[in-house]
Design a protein around this motif. Structure first.
Motif: not given
Length: 486
Positions: A299-327
């Protein structure tokens, strides 16, 4: 929190109300109140002068103040209950009462008309809300690991700022009660309520009387005209003088169990960090609390937007997960939704608060997110701090913007934000929203100067280093060659 009295806080007997007493619809004549207080207002308009917030942009520190607070990192000790965790289950507001433990409270057909009337006026089922204890217990939606974090007890103190305009009584007061109930008292400096020119009678004398029970912990300040959510939050920053951190909440929230320490710890460690809790959904009909949809398997998401500037949520990336020691460690997000966040008070002022040219609602969440990231700070989502939020239901009549604002305030806000922060990427916004190309967006010279003075990074850097995943969900649109009308 008081346990007795006639405020519906701790009454053992629950009495349903049929039909819903429509007292909250009563409106007051704001113009007569304004005339009555005119002399007083002239002396003390928003804490001294219309230009006060505009001047904040013109009195910048050219560099941010250094970090002076020494704070130990949180430590995860599996199996050892965290030092901020409650030692026993939290007490119910009313034992066996409706909505306790955030269970759904469903009313029968007798209430249908009253419910529809309350949704039309306030956006939620206020009939059910008014029957649920203001101190109700909530469910714990955190990951199990969250219970075993140990935090330095030398946390920063906070002013909790809540802006409201014609909010229903019980949803507003349940927000206040939940903060008082679930925040360690030594860290809660004050709760600052900003009344953005409400004209409902229950938000005037009744509110003033009710908050006296907390002996000054809860304060109300009233705007002399409708400022809108954005500038009312900046006014809240000026009024909230006691806490080291400003915690912004919407007027219809309930904070979760042990929400405070995880949210404030990263700011205690680094004053240029802004934190955002995970926002759960309080269902507007039944008031049950469930996790927000979307995100990754946790259920972890990052805050994002589309190019008309509407608010979106996208899944947490592998890169962000690997930068942390714990979930359950905080993780980076390119943007926030905007209603719920914590930021060090001085740092918010150093950033110039919100752009004073943004009006009413919309786009301010992106503006503050870009400003934080591009000018040297960081924005973190905090999995172990959870706050429930009610989303307005279909059928709500809404709060129309005041006449002085004019048309399309949100679109104008978007244009200001892209003109200041997006650099060459603004062409993608205009490709998505060509109708905004001719909108007047006002003077942005002070904001441009702020970027220059603080050596803020480019939007290209931001897209490559922080928001690197957004184009894979929302590809860049082709730029328009020509546009017009047929």
């Amino acid at each position: 929190v008081p346990n007795k009295g006639d405020h519906g806080l701790g009454n053992e007997k629950f009495k349903p109300v049929v039909p819903w007493p429509h007292v909250e619809g009563v409106e007051v004549d704001l113009e007569s109140i304004r005339r009555k207080n005119k002399a007083k207002n002239e002396l003390n308009h928003h804490g001294g002068g219309d230009n006060k917030q505009q001047n904040i942009m013109q009195r910048q520190y050219l560099t941010f103040k250094p970090q002076t607070f020494v704070y130990r990192d949180p430590v995860l000790r599996p199996g050892v209950l965290g030092n901020f965790e409650p030692k026993e289950p939290e007490p119910h507001g009313v034992v066996g009462g409706p909505g306790e433990e955030a269970k759904p409270y469903v009313l029968g057909p007798d209430y249908k008309e009253s419910i529809q009337a309350s949704i039309k006026e306030f956006g939620f089922n206020m009939v059910a809300s008014d029957m649920i204890s203001l101190d109700r217990s909530v469910n714990d939606l955190r990951q199990e690991e969250c219970k075993y974090w140990h935090y330095d007890e030398n946390l920063l103190t906070s002013s909790v700022v809540i802006v409201f305009h014609n909010e229903g009584w019980s949803t507003l007061m349940r927000t206040v009660h939940s903060v008082i109930k679930r925040t360690p008292r030594k860290y809660l400096a004050e709760i600052v309520l900003i009344d953005d020119f409400s004209n409902k009678a229950h938000l005037k004398e009744r509110l003033d009387e009710y908050i006296k029970q907390w002996n000054g912990l809860v304060k109300v300040f009233r705007n002399e005209r409708r400022e809108g959510l954005i500038q009312a939050r900046s006014i809240g920053a000026q009024k909230a003088k006691l806490g080291q951190v400003l915690v912004y909440l919407d007027a219809h929230c309930e904070v979760g169990i042990n929400w405070y320490a995880p949210l404030i710890a990263p700011i205690s460690k680094d004053r240029t960090t802004c934190t955002v809790p995970l926002i759960d959904v309080i269902e507007g009909h039944t008031f049950k609390i469930v996790p927000q949809g979307g995100g990754d398997e946790d259920g972890f998401a990052r805050g994002a937007w589309d190019w008309s500037m509407l608010w979106k949520r996208v899944p947490l990336t592998k890169r962000e997960k690997q930068s942390r020691k714990t979930k359950t460690e905080p993780y980076r997000s390119p943007a926030m939704a905007g209603g719920l966040f914590a930021i060090e008070r001085d740092f918010f002022f150093e950033l110039g608060l919100y752009d004073p040219g943004l009006q009413i609602w919309g786009g301010e969440n992106f503006e503050i997110s870009y400003k934080i990231w591009q000018c040297g700070g960081k924005l973190l989502f905090v999995p172990c701090s959870r706050v429930g939020h009610i989303y307005r239901l279909q059928g709500w009549q809404g709060n129309p913007p005041p006449v002085y604002v004019g048309s399309s305030p949100t679109l104008k806000n978007y244009v200001r934000v892209v003109e200041v922060w997006w650099d060459e990427y603004k062409d993608y916004f205009y490709a998505s929203r060509p109708e905004t190309k001719a909108l007047p967006y006002g003077d942005i010279s002070e904001l441009k100067k702020f970027r220059e003075d603080h050596n803020c990074k480019s939007f290209k850097w931001f897209m490559e280093e922080i928001a690197y995943d957004i184009t894979s969900y929302y590809p860049l649109p082709p730029k328009n060659v020509d546009w017009g009308e047929v």
